[in-house]
Motif scaffolding. Structure first.
Motif, PDB file in Angstrom:
ATOM      1  N   THR A  50      38.827  -8.717 -71.416  1.00  0.00           N
ATOM      2  CA  THR A  50      37.719  -8.853 -70.472  1.00  0.00           C
ATOM      3  C   THR A  50      37.647  -7.589 -69.630  1.00  0.00           C
ATOM      4  O   THR A  50      38.574  -6.777 -69.611  1.00  0.00           O
ATOM      5  N   ALA A  51      36.557  -7.430 -68.909  1.00  0.00           N
ATOM      6  CA  ALA A  51      36.415  -6.328 -67.958  1.00  0.00           C
ATOM      7  C   ALA A  51      35.505  -6.798 -66.835  1.00  0.00           C
ATOM      8  O   ALA A  51      34.437  -7.366 -67.090  1.00  0.00           O
ATOM      9  N   GLY A  52      35.940  -6.580 -65.600  1.00  0.00           N
ATOM     10  CA  GLY A  52      35.143  -6.989 -64.450  1.00  0.00           C
ATOM     11  C   GLY A  52      34.112  -5.946 -64.082  1.00  0.00           C
ATOM     12  O   GLY A  52      33.765  -5.061 -64.872  1.00  0.00           O
ATOM     13  N   SER A  53      33.643  -6.023 -62.856  1.00  0.00           N
ATOM     14  CA  SER A  53      32.584  -5.125 -62.402  1.00  0.00           C
ATOM     15  C   SER A  53      33.056  -3.678 -62.291  1.00  0.00           C
ATOM     16  O   SER A  53      32.236  -2.761 -62.261  1.00  0.00           O
ATOM     17  N   ASP A  54      34.394  -3.457 -62.251  1.00  0.00           N
ATOM     18  CA  ASP A  54      34.905  -2.086 -62.191  1.00  0.00           C
ATOM     19  C   ASP A  54      35.029  -1.460 -63.576  1.00  0.00           C
ATOM     20  O   ASP A  54      35.459  -0.308 -63.692  1.00  0.00           O
ATOM     21  N   SER A  55      34.697  -2.202 -64.634  1.00  0.00           N
ATOM     22  CA  SER A  55      34.731  -1.739 -66.030  1.00  0.00           C
ATOM     23  C   SER A  55      36.142  -1.464 -66.540  1.00  0.00           C
ATOM     24  O   SER A  55      36.306  -0.933 -67.642  1.00  0.00           O
ATOM     25  N   ASP A  87      33.450 -14.001 -64.499  1.00  0.00           N
ATOM     26  CA  ASP A  87      32.356 -14.260 -63.557  1.00  0.00           C
ATOM     27  C   ASP A  87      31.543 -12.986 -63.310  1.00  0.00           C
ATOM     28  O   ASP A  87      30.315 -13.026 -63.209  1.00  0.00           O
ATOM     29  N   GLN A  88      32.240 -11.849 -63.204  1.00  0.00           N
ATOM     30  CA  GLN A  88      31.564 -10.578 -62.930  1.00  0.00           C
ATOM     31  C   GLN A  88      30.854 -10.022 -64.164  1.00  0.00           C
ATOM     32  O   GLN A  88      29.806  -9.386 -64.060  1.00  0.00           O
ATOM     33  N   ASN A  89      31.438 -10.262 -65.319  1.00  0.00           N
ATOM     34  CA  ASN A  89      30.920  -9.698 -66.571  1.00  0.00           C
ATOM     35  C   ASN A  89      31.180 -10.709 -67.686  1.00  0.00           C
ATOM     36  O   ASN A  89      32.233 -10.671 -68.327  1.00  0.00           O
ATOM     37  N   PRO A  90      30.275 -11.635 -67.914  1.00  0.00           N
ATOM     38  CA  PRO A  90      30.523 -12.752 -68.835  1.00  0.00           C
ATOM     39  C   PRO A  90      30.459 -12.375 -70.312  1.00  0.00           C
ATOM     40  O   PRO A  90      29.670 -12.918 -71.087  1.00  0.00           O
ATOM     41  N   VAL A 111      30.389 -15.230 -72.762  1.00  0.00           N
ATOM     42  CA  VAL A 111      31.304 -16.315 -72.408  1.00  0.00           C
ATOM     43  C   VAL A 111      30.589 -17.307 -71.495  1.00  0.00           C
ATOM     44  O   VAL A 111      29.854 -16.904 -70.582  1.00  0.00           O
ATOM     45  N   GLU A 112      30.827 -18.590 -71.739  1.00  0.00           N
ATOM     46  CA  GLU A 112      30.266 -19.638 -70.897  1.00  0.00           C
ATOM     47  C   GLU A 112      31.328 -20.693 -70.639  1.00  0.00           C
ATOM     48  O   GLU A 112      32.267 -20.856 -71.425  1.00  0.00           O
ATOM     49  N   LYS A 113      31.200 -21.406 -69.538  1.00  0.00           N
ATOM     50  CA  LYS A 113      32.107 -22.514 -69.269  1.00  0.00           C
ATOM     51  C   LYS A 113      31.760 -23.695 -70.166  1.00  0.00           C
ATOM     52  O   LYS A 113      30.591 -23.935 -70.455  1.00  0.00           O
ATOM     53  N   VAL A 114      32.781 -24.407 -70.603  1.00  0.00           N
ATOM     54  CA  VAL A 114      32.534 -25.644 -71.328  1.00  0.00           C
ATOM     55  C   VAL A 114      32.203 -26.736 -70.316  1.00  0.00           C
ATOM     56  O   VAL A 114      32.392 -26.562 -69.110  1.00  0.00           O
ATOM     57  N   SER A 115      31.711 -27.863 -70.777  1.00  0.00           N
ATOM     58  CA  SER A 115      31.367 -28.959 -69.868  1.00  0.00           C
ATOM     59  C   SER A 115      32.635 -29.565 -69.262  1.00  0.00           C
ATOM     60  O   SER A 115      33.738 -29.441 -69.813  1.00  0.00           O
ATOM     61  N   LYS A 116      32.465 -30.235 -68.122  1.00  0.00           N
ATOM     62  CA  LYS A 116      33.594 -30.916 -67.491  1.00  0.00           C
ATOM     63  C   LYS A 116      34.162 -31.978 -68.417  1.00  0.00           C
ATOM     64  O   LYS A 116      35.382 -32.197 -68.454  1.00  0.00           O
ATOM     65  N   ALA A 117      33.281 -32.635 -69.188  1.00  0.00           N
ATOM     66  CA  ALA A 117      33.746 -33.666 -70.122  1.00  0.00           C
ATOM     67  C   ALA A 117      34.669 -33.068 -71.182  1.00  0.00           C
ATOM     68  O   ALA A 117      35.689 -33.665 -71.548  1.00  0.00           O
ATOM     69  N   GLU A 118      34.331 -31.881 -71.684  1.00  0.00           N
ATOM     70  CA  GLU A 118      35.191 -31.214 -72.673  1.00  0.00           C
ATOM     71  C   GLU A 118      36.528 -30.835 -72.056  1.00  0.00           C
ATOM     72  O   GLU A 118      37.586 -31.004 -72.682  1.00  0.00           O
ATOM     73  N   GLY A 172      39.691 -25.415 -66.235  1.00  0.00           N
ATOM     74  CA  GLY A 172      38.831 -25.871 -67.320  1.00  0.00           C
ATOM     75  C   GLY A 172      38.688 -24.840 -68.415  1.00  0.00           C
ATOM     76  O   GLY A 172      39.449 -23.862 -68.479  1.00  0.00           O
ATOM     77  N   GLY A 173      37.691 -25.045 -69.252  1.00  0.00           N
ATOM     78  CA  GLY A 173      37.560 -24.225 -70.449  1.00  0.00           C
ATOM     79  C   GLY A 173      36.441 -23.218 -70.395  1.00  0.00           C
ATOM     80  O   GLY A 173      35.478 -23.346 -69.633  1.00  0.00           O
ATOM     81  N   TYR A 174      36.603 -22.195 -71.245  1.00  0.00           N
ATOM     82  CA  TYR A 174      35.566 -21.205 -71.513  1.00  0.00           C
ATOM     83  C   TYR A 174      35.317 -21.166 -73.019  1.00  0.00           C
ATOM     84  O   TYR A 174      36.233 -21.367 -73.815  1.00  0.00           O
ATOM     85  N   ARG A 175      34.083 -20.875 -73.366  1.00  0.00           N
ATOM     86  CA  ARG A 175      33.720 -20.719 -74.778  1.00  0.00           C
ATOM     87  C   ARG A 175      33.194 -19.305 -75.004  1.00  0.00           C
ATOM     88  O   ARG A 175      32.253 -18.869 -74.323  1.00  0.00           O
ATOM     89  N   VAL A 176      33.813 -18.585 -75.929  1.00  0.00           N
ATOM     90  CA  VAL A 176      33.291 -17.290 -76.360  1.00  0.00           C
ATOM     91  C   VAL A 176      32.295 -17.564 -77.482  1.00  0.00           C
ATOM     92  O   VAL A 176      32.661 -18.102 -78.540  1.00  0.00           O
ATOM     93  N   VAL A 177      31.034 -17.228 -77.241  1.00  0.00           N
ATOM     94  CA  VAL A 177      29.961 -17.479 -78.208  1.00  0.00           C
ATOM     95  C   VAL A 177      29.828 -16.239 -79.090  1.00  0.00           C
ATOM     96  O   VAL A 177      29.423 -15.177 -78.619  1.00  0.00           O
ATOM     97  N   PRO A 178      30.184 -16.331 -80.375  1.00  0.00           N
ATOM     98  CA  PRO A 178      30.269 -15.119 -81.195  1.00  0.00           C
ATOM     99  C   PRO A 178      28.915 -14.497 -81.505  1.00  0.00           C
ATOM    100  O   PRO A 178      27.989 -15.174 -81.944  1.00  0.00           O
TER     101      PRO A 178
END
Length: 211
Positions: A50-55, A87-90, A111-118, A172-178
């Motif tokens: 990952t990389a934040g806003s500072d790259s 959060d800074q660079n999804p 990247v997106e958060k998964v649902s709370k149910a997941e 919780g979870g994150y999903r990397v959407v390819p």
């Protein structure tokens, strides 16, 4: 220390377009099955970049917990360094280094958060000790001693001594959407086989890359 002479030949049958599934997710599933059958230690271990806003690139190993056509899921503390960077660079990249099979897979995408149910479904399946650990650790924060961590473990155990351990609001979870997936197969003389899948509006473009 000069380690420039460390090398080995990658012996394998190679990889041709005819060997590949039209779906990169099914192709990944085939290779993941091969890695498990070959006894690769923790084949679901993946490097997460990952990389934040500072790259500034950041890297760590996490465990893949679920995958399907929607993406590749891992879980973490939402207050962790990786979560802050997301959060800074999804966007993120994943690497599965199945060296014992002369293979690696690279996955890139948003990247997106998964649902709370997941998240709840997975959290409920974890061993109780791991559930308590999720409550204890303010992941990536500085701590002066391990003793403080152990004190908090005892506190959380007392707090949830009766009944189930609930899902923390900060976990919780994150999903990397390819959007891009590359399959790499080692070959002799460094003439490796590389194929990438690029997401298109109507499916996936598959093309061979030079080694």
């Amino acid at each position: 220390m000069d380690i420039g002479d460390m090398r080995r030949e990658f012996e394998s049958e190679g990889l041709d377009r005819d060997h590949l599934d039209d779906s990169p997710i099914r192709q990944f599933e085939h290779w993941f099955h091969d890695a498990r059958e070959a006894g690769i230690l923790e084949p679901n271990a993946m490097s997460l970049a990952t990389a934040g806003s500072d790259s500034q690139p950041d890297l760590r190993t996490v465990l893949l917990k679920y995958f399907d056509d929607k993406g590749f899921v891992f879980y973490t503390n939402y207050g962790s360094r990786k979560a802050g960077e997301i959060d800074q660079n999804p966007k993120a990249a994943l690497l599965f280094p199945w060296i014992g099979l002369n293979r690696q897979v690279i996955i890139q995408g948003p990247v997106e958060k998964v649902s709370k149910a997941e998240s709840l479904r997975y959290f409920s399946s974890r061993p109780r000790g791991s559930q308590i650990g999720a409550w204890v650790s303010e992941q990536s924060k500085v701590i002066t001693s391990r003793g403080l961590l152990e004190q908090k473990v005892a506190e959380i155990k007392r707090r949830f001594s009766q009944g189930d351990v609930p899902l923390p609001s900060f976990w919780g979870g994150y999903r990397v959407v390819p959007e891009r997936i590359e399959f790499w197969q080692g070959r002799p003389s460094r003439l490796h086989d590389r194929f990438e899948y690029l997401r298109q509006d109507d499916g996936w473009l598959i093309q061979r890359l030079q080694p």
